[in-house]
Every structure is written in C-alpha cells, then in structure tokens.
Design a protein around this motif. Structure first.
Motif, short mmCIF file in Angstrom:
data_model
loop_
_atom_site.label_atom_id
_atom_site.label_comp_id
_atom_site.label_asym_id
_atom_site.label_seq_id
_atom_site.Cartn_x
_atom_site.Cartn_y
_atom_site.Cartn_z
N LEU A 271 35.42 76.40 91.46
CA LEU A 271 34.57 77.58 91.34
C LEU A 271 34.42 77.93 89.87
N VAL A 272 33.30 78.51 89.51
CA VAL A 272 33.11 79.07 88.18
C VAL A 272 33.05 80.58 88.35
N VAL A 273 34.02 81.26 87.73
CA VAL A 273 34.15 82.71 87.86
C VAL A 273 34.26 83.31 86.47
N ASP A 274 33.30 84.15 86.12
CA ASP A 274 33.36 84.91 84.87
C ASP A 274 33.64 84.01 83.65
N GLY A 275 32.92 82.89 83.56
CA GLY A 275 33.06 82.00 82.42
C GLY A 275 34.30 81.13 82.42
N ARG A 276 34.95 80.99 83.57
CA ARG A 276 36.15 80.17 83.70
C ARG A 276 35.99 79.21 84.87
N ALA B 199 37.30 80.14 99.33
CA ALA B 199 36.99 81.15 98.32
C ALA B 199 35.53 81.02 97.93
N THR B 200 35.00 82.10 97.42
CA THR B 200 33.66 82.12 96.87
C THR B 200 33.68 83.06 95.67
N THR B 201 32.55 83.21 95.04
CA THR B 201 32.47 84.10 93.89
C THR B 201 31.12 84.79 93.87
N ASP B 202 31.11 85.98 93.30
CA ASP B 202 29.84 86.66 93.03
C ASP B 202 29.50 86.51 91.55
N GLY B 203 30.24 85.66 90.87
CA GLY B 203 30.04 85.42 89.44
C GLY B 203 31.09 86.08 88.58
N THR B 204 31.55 87.26 88.99
CA THR B 204 32.53 87.98 88.19
C THR B 204 33.89 88.11 88.87
#
Length: 186
Positions: A87-92, A131-136
């Motif tokens: 996953l890519v989360v908040d630039g990580r 897991a998933t992400t909303d970007g942040t």
C-alpha cells in the motif's frame, strides 16, 4: 493483478510480466510498454510515475513509469518479511507481512525518493486480514467469529510511527448503516 494510475493501467501478464496500458475513457486500452521482472509478482501498487511490485523472493521492485513505452527498474528493496500486500499511504510504502499470533508486521519505507525507497522501520499492528487506504490513513479489517468486522484506522506521526486514528473510526461508526461494525479496542 490490475492496478490503475491517472493515465495508465498496469497488468500482470503471466507470473513475471508487467504490461503498461493506456487508460483512455472512450477507447480500448492500448499497450504502451512491457517489462519482464526477475521473479513472480505477488502484489503491485502505483503512484504518479512509479510502480512497486512485491515479488516472491526478490523483494520489492521499484519501476519508473515516466516513459510508459520504456518502463525500467530503478531499485530493488529487500523485504524484512514476505510481502502479502503493498500500500502507499501518505507518501510511504507499506509492506504487510504475515500474521503472527495477534499481530501483523508492517514494514514502512519512505518514498521521498520514489525511485529508491528506503526502509524506515517495521511495526506490529493488531491482527487484520486486509487493508486499504484513503491516501492519508491505513484502514484495516478483520472478520470476527460472529460475522462482524473489526475496523481500525491508523495515521502517521511525525516520527514515522502508525498510531490509531480513533476520531476517524468513531465518526465512521456513527454513519448510517454502520451498526454492525466493531471498533478495534486497544
């Protein structure tokens, strides 16, 4: 596997092939480029101009998509554990490993230089299946024995640590139709 970027589609062909396609709204996709990776691809994520492919034995491969007709490997990142999900989360870049007892190992890499991700640390989070992400934030779920789901949300602190985002998850629980959701209780 198939992932999308604003102007591209990336597809895994066979076990090791990566195909880059155009993403035209009113036209059939067109093959723009191909890249053969050294190992079987188990997961794939994409950012604006880079893709990251988790492989069975070679780690995570960073791929430059700046020229879709000529994708190229920019680096290979050894993984501290076998990657089950990226996953890519908040630039990580996050690499979800296997569950051990009641926790899941999540390795965290900086994407300050997207061509060469750099591991920062590994953190154990309460057990989750996906897991998933909303970007942040990182949003996790686990199905419980009583057919309910336990949701948790985590955000990054300034020291690169994931911490529970309790206000967000409590707001979700009050949303219409969310009465069967169960919060993670620390």
């Amino acid at each position: 596997l198939l992932v999308t970027a604003p102007d591209l589609l990336l597809a895994v062909a066979g076990q090791r092939g990566l195909v880059i396609l155009s993403r035209a709204r009113d036209e059939a996709p067109e093959v723009l480029g191909r890249l053969e990776l050294p190992d079987k691809i188990v997961d794939l994520v994409v950012t604006a101009d880079h893709a990251y492919a988790a492989t069975t034995f070679c780690g995570i491969i960073a791929i430059d998509l700046g020229k879709p007709a000529m994708p190229r490997i920019t680096s290979v990142l050894d993984t501290p554990t076998l990657t089950r999900q990226l996953l890519v989360v908040d630039g990580r870049l996050l690499s979800r490993g296997d569950a051990v007892d009641s926790t899941v190992a999540v390795a965290i890499a900086s994407l300050a230089n997207p061509a060469v991700p750099e591991w920062k640390h590994q953190q154990n989070l309460p057990y989750f299946q996906m897991a998933t992400t909303d970007g942040t934030r990182l949003i996790t779920d686990a199905q419980l024995e009583d057919s309910q789901y336990r949701l948790a949300a985590f955000k990054f602190t300034s020291d690169e640590t994931l911490v529970e985002d309790r206000p967000w998850i409590e707001a979700l629980q009050t949303a219409a139709g969310a009465e069967n959701l169960r919060l993670w209780e620390p």
